[in-house]
Design a protein around this motif. Sequence first.
Motif, mmCIF file in Angstrom:
data_model
loop_
_atom_site.group_PDB
_atom_site.id
_atom_site.type_symbol
_atom_site.label_atom_id
_atom_site.label_comp_id
_atom_site.label_asym_id
_atom_site.label_seq_id
_atom_site.Cartn_x
_atom_site.Cartn_y
_atom_site.Cartn_z
ATOM 1 N N PHE A 241 5.048 -2.994 3.304
ATOM 2 C CA PHE A 241 5.660 -2.905 1.976
ATOM 3 C C PHE A 241 5.361 -4.172 1.177
ATOM 4 O O PHE A 241 4.936 -4.101 0.015
ATOM 5 N N LEU A 242 5.589 -5.321 1.779
ATOM 6 C CA LEU A 242 5.341 -6.592 1.097
ATOM 7 C C LEU A 242 3.880 -6.717 0.686
ATOM 8 O O LEU A 242 3.563 -7.101 -0.445
ATOM 9 N N VAL A 243 2.989 -6.376 1.612
ATOM 10 C CA VAL A 243 1.554 -6.497 1.322
ATOM 11 C C VAL A 243 1.143 -5.537 0.215
ATOM 12 O O VAL A 243 0.413 -5.908 -0.707
ATOM 13 N N GLY A 244 1.620 -4.287 0.275
ATOM 14 C CA GLY A 244 1.263 -3.310 -0.741
ATOM 15 C C GLY A 244 1.750 -3.694 -2.122
ATOM 16 O O GLY A 244 1.028 -3.562 -3.113
ATOM 17 N N ALA A 245 2.977 -4.188 -2.194
ATOM 18 C CA ALA A 245 3.559 -4.572 -3.479
ATOM 19 C C ALA A 245 2.813 -5.736 -4.114
ATOM 20 O O ALA A 245 2.697 -5.837 -5.339
ATOM 21 N N VAL A 246 2.291 -6.624 -3.276
ATOM 22 C CA VAL A 246 1.604 -7.819 -3.787
ATOM 23 C C VAL A 246 0.101 -7.609 -3.946
ATOM 24 O O VAL A 246 -0.487 -8.002 -4.954
ATOM 25 N N ALA A 247 -0.529 -6.966 -2.938
ATOM 26 C CA ALA A 247 -1.994 -6.932 -2.888
ATOM 27 C C ALA A 247 -2.618 -5.566 -3.158
ATOM 28 O O ALA A 247 -3.837 -5.458 -3.269
ATOM 29 N N GLY A 248 -1.826 -4.509 -3.240
ATOM 30 C CA GLY A 248 -2.382 -3.201 -3.562
ATOM 31 C C GLY A 248 -2.751 -2.353 -2.360
ATOM 32 O O GLY A 248 -2.574 -2.748 -1.206
ATOM 33 N N ALA A 249 -3.296 -1.168 -2.676
ATOM 34 C CA ALA A 249 -3.509 -0.126 -1.668
ATOM 35 C C ALA A 249 -4.527 -0.490 -0.594
ATOM 36 O O ALA A 249 -4.298 -0.266 0.592
ATOM 37 N N HIS A 250 -5.685 -1.029 -0.981
ATOM 38 C CA HIS A 250 -6.742 -1.299 -0.002
ATOM 39 C C HIS A 250 -6.312 -2.342 1.017
ATOM 40 O O HIS A 250 -6.480 -2.141 2.231
ATOM 41 N N VAL A 251 -5.766 -3.438 0.538
ATOM 42 C CA VAL A 251 -5.334 -4.505 1.457
ATOM 43 C C VAL A 251 -4.188 -4.000 2.334
ATOM 44 O O VAL A 251 -4.136 -4.297 3.529
ATOM 45 N N GLN A 252 -3.281 -3.220 1.737
ATOM 46 C CA GLN A 252 -2.169 -2.662 2.510
ATOM 47 C C GLN A 252 -2.690 -1.826 3.675
ATOM 48 O O GLN A 252 -2.171 -1.890 4.784
ATOM 49 N N GLU A 253 -3.741 -1.065 3.417
ATOM 50 C CA GLU A 253 -4.267 -0.171 4.453
ATOM 51 C C GLU A 253 -4.951 -0.921 5.586
ATOM 52 O O GLU A 253 -4.775 -0.583 6.764
ATOM 53 N N ILE A 254 -5.731 -1.930 5.274
ATOM 54 C CA ILE A 254 -6.563 -2.567 6.297
ATOM 55 C C ILE A 254 -5.900 -3.753 6.982
ATOM 56 O O ILE A 254 -6.364 -4.200 8.025
ATOM 57 N N CYS A 255 -4.806 -4.276 6.422
ATOM 58 C CA CYS A 255 -4.212 -5.504 6.980
ATOM 59 C C CYS A 255 -3.536 -5.243 8.322
ATOM 60 O O CYS A 255 -3.047 -4.154 8.602
ATOM 61 N N LYS A 256 -3.538 -6.267 9.164
ATOM 62 C CA LYS A 256 -2.842 -6.258 10.443
ATOM 63 C C LYS A 256 -1.711 -7.280 10.390
ATOM 64 O O LYS A 256 -1.782 -8.262 9.649
ATOM 65 N N MET A 257 -0.690 -7.058 11.200
ATOM 66 C CA MET A 257 0.449 -7.981 11.194
ATOM 67 C C MET A 257 0.048 -9.400 11.585
ATOM 68 O O MET A 257 0.684 -10.363 11.180
ATOM 69 N N SER A 258 -1.009 -9.509 12.391
ATOM 70 C CA SER A 258 -1.449 -10.834 12.835
ATOM 71 C C SER A 258 -2.224 -11.599 11.767
ATOM 72 O O SER A 258 -2.496 -12.785 11.914
ATOM 73 N N ASP A 259 -2.581 -10.906 10.662
ATOM 74 C CA ASP A 259 -3.372 -11.545 9.606
ATOM 75 C C ASP A 259 -2.520 -12.460 8.720
ATOM 76 O O ASP A 259 -1.345 -12.199 8.492
ATOM 77 N N ASP A 260 -3.142 -13.509 8.215
ATOM 78 C CA ASP A 260 -2.565 -14.279 7.122
ATOM 79 C C ASP A 260 -3.147 -13.630 5.864
ATOM 80 O O ASP A 260 -4.164 -14.057 5.336
ATOM 81 N N VAL A 261 -2.497 -12.565 5.394
ATOM 82 C CA VAL A 261 -3.099 -11.625 4.440
ATOM 83 C C VAL A 261 -3.400 -12.274 3.093
ATOM 84 O O VAL A 261 -2.597 -13.031 2.543
ATOM 85 N N MET A 262 -4.569 -11.912 2.553
ATOM 86 C CA MET A 262 -5.008 -12.410 1.251
ATOM 87 C C MET A 262 -5.066 -11.258 0.251
ATOM 88 O O MET A 262 -5.342 -10.105 0.610
ATOM 89 N N THR A 263 -4.831 -11.552 -1.016
ATOM 90 C CA THR A 263 -4.962 -10.556 -2.081
ATOM 91 C C THR A 263 -6.438 -10.416 -2.439
ATOM 92 O O THR A 263 -7.265 -11.270 -2.057
ATOM 93 N N PRO A 264 -6.815 -9.383 -3.204
ATOM 94 C CA PRO A 264 -8.217 -9.246 -3.625
ATOM 95 C C PRO A 264 -8.716 -10.438 -4.442
ATOM 96 O O PRO A 264 -9.920 -10.667 -4.527
ATOM 97 N N LEU A 265 -7.790 -11.187 -5.053
ATOM 98 C CA LEU A 265 -8.182 -12.359 -5.852
ATOM 99 C C LEU A 265 -8.264 -13.637 -5.016
ATOM 100 O O LEU A 265 -8.507 -14.725 -5.549
ATOM 101 N N GLY A 266 -8.042 -13.508 -3.694
ATOM 102 C CA GLY A 266 -8.193 -14.660 -2.813
ATOM 103 C C GLY A 266 -6.953 -15.514 -2.632
ATOM 104 O O GLY A 266 -7.030 -16.615 -2.089
ATOM 105 N N LYS A 267 -5.803 -15.025 -3.094
ATOM 106 C CA LYS A 267 -4.553 -15.756 -2.899
ATOM 107 C C LYS A 267 -3.826 -15.240 -1.668
ATOM 108 O O LYS A 267 -3.930 -14.061 -1.334
ATOM 109 N N LYS A 268 -3.087 -16.100 -1.002
ATOM 110 C CA LYS A 268 -2.306 -15.668 0.137
ATOM 111 C C LYS A 268 -1.111 -14.849 -0.341
ATOM 112 O O LYS A 268 -0.452 -15.212 -1.319
#
Length: 388
Positions: A241-268
């Motif tokens: 939910f947090l990842v989708g709200a911040v980074a959108g659909a693609h990142v939400q789909e491919i991210c893993k819990m172990s990732d330090d997830v980045m947005t498409p614009l390169g921000k954490k």
Amino acid sequence: MSELNLTGCVIANSNKTIKSLVTYIPAIELENYFFVNRIPSQLEVFFDAAKNKTNLKRVNDIQVDLEKELSQGAIGTPISLTMVLGGKPNLSRTGNTATITYDRASSFVVGEILILTAVLKSLGIKTPLFSSRLSTSEIKKKSVFRQMLAVQSVVLTVIFDDESGIDEEQVKELFFKFNRQHSGMHLSQFSEANDTFPLKSYVLKLADDLGLDRFGGVSDKSKHVKMSESYVTTEYILFKFLVGAVAGAHVQEICKMSDDVMTPLGKKVSECLSNGNIEYIKAFLNSWLTSLEHGGKAERAGFRLSAQIWQALALVIHRLISDGASVQDVSHAGLVLGHLDYTKKAAHWSDCEVMALDSNGRLYKNAANSTREFRNGLANYFYRIVSK
């Protein structure tokens, strides 16, 4: 077969009731003697995180090694796996050998998951991590290797306790203990605090700020909410939910819990949350949960607690923020969508392109070709509702 027997040599510690039986069986028999695809609910999130490129490469490398060893006579080590049996299997001894009688459903592979995956993948048997589908050309090209691998002996160490039994928490402990001591599997969560992940502090803070305990709390033992549980959601769903709200659909789909997830614009994602995005998320969920608070158990039915619904709602937040919506606008959207009827009989689902009536024409169901299509279709539908 409800009960199975394995005979071998038992290794026991005089001070403990936990024992190990060492034996071997042909590789093709693994799925008949053990539940090779069983993933205990409390380990689902870790297996999800283990489906990464590093582990896939290691599995492929192991497959290459096995083929060279069997087809070309290259030097190699025996195929070896470690299993654990939950509950209390029966143990009988005859001279220097021992036999355990157990239920296949109680078994779980705690050691050498990547080797197991490589063996099953090579044989075309369903694996716990990656796809094991073989193309027609692969079946023909590697037929001889597969036949040789099928009859290859696999050395098994089976951990069990015929006196006190082994419970689910001990299974989880053994899984992490083995993978801390053997570095073949890449997963950042293998640590003393084995259930941590980069965004966990934000997940826990969100759950606390929303008071999710009053709705049943948040599960850290499985990816999704089960009907038999009282939880309102899980850490995995809140993470998505947090990842989708911040980074959108693609990142939400491919991210893993172990990732330090980045947005498409390169921000954490963590930085975006700290810089204000979390306020939009809290405002939306506070409003959306209102009807659940007043509706009780009836509001838990249908699609409301579905992981895909929650992830789709997060994508609505993302689009509203992208549109320049205020926190108050997002809060209102949460209120509107919160009062939506999420039961499977709700007539409004007829306006949603990824929903369709079942064969009986009574209940609505997922009509999409994939979970991604379903999630995105729900997000588009919800966005249209709040944009009216």
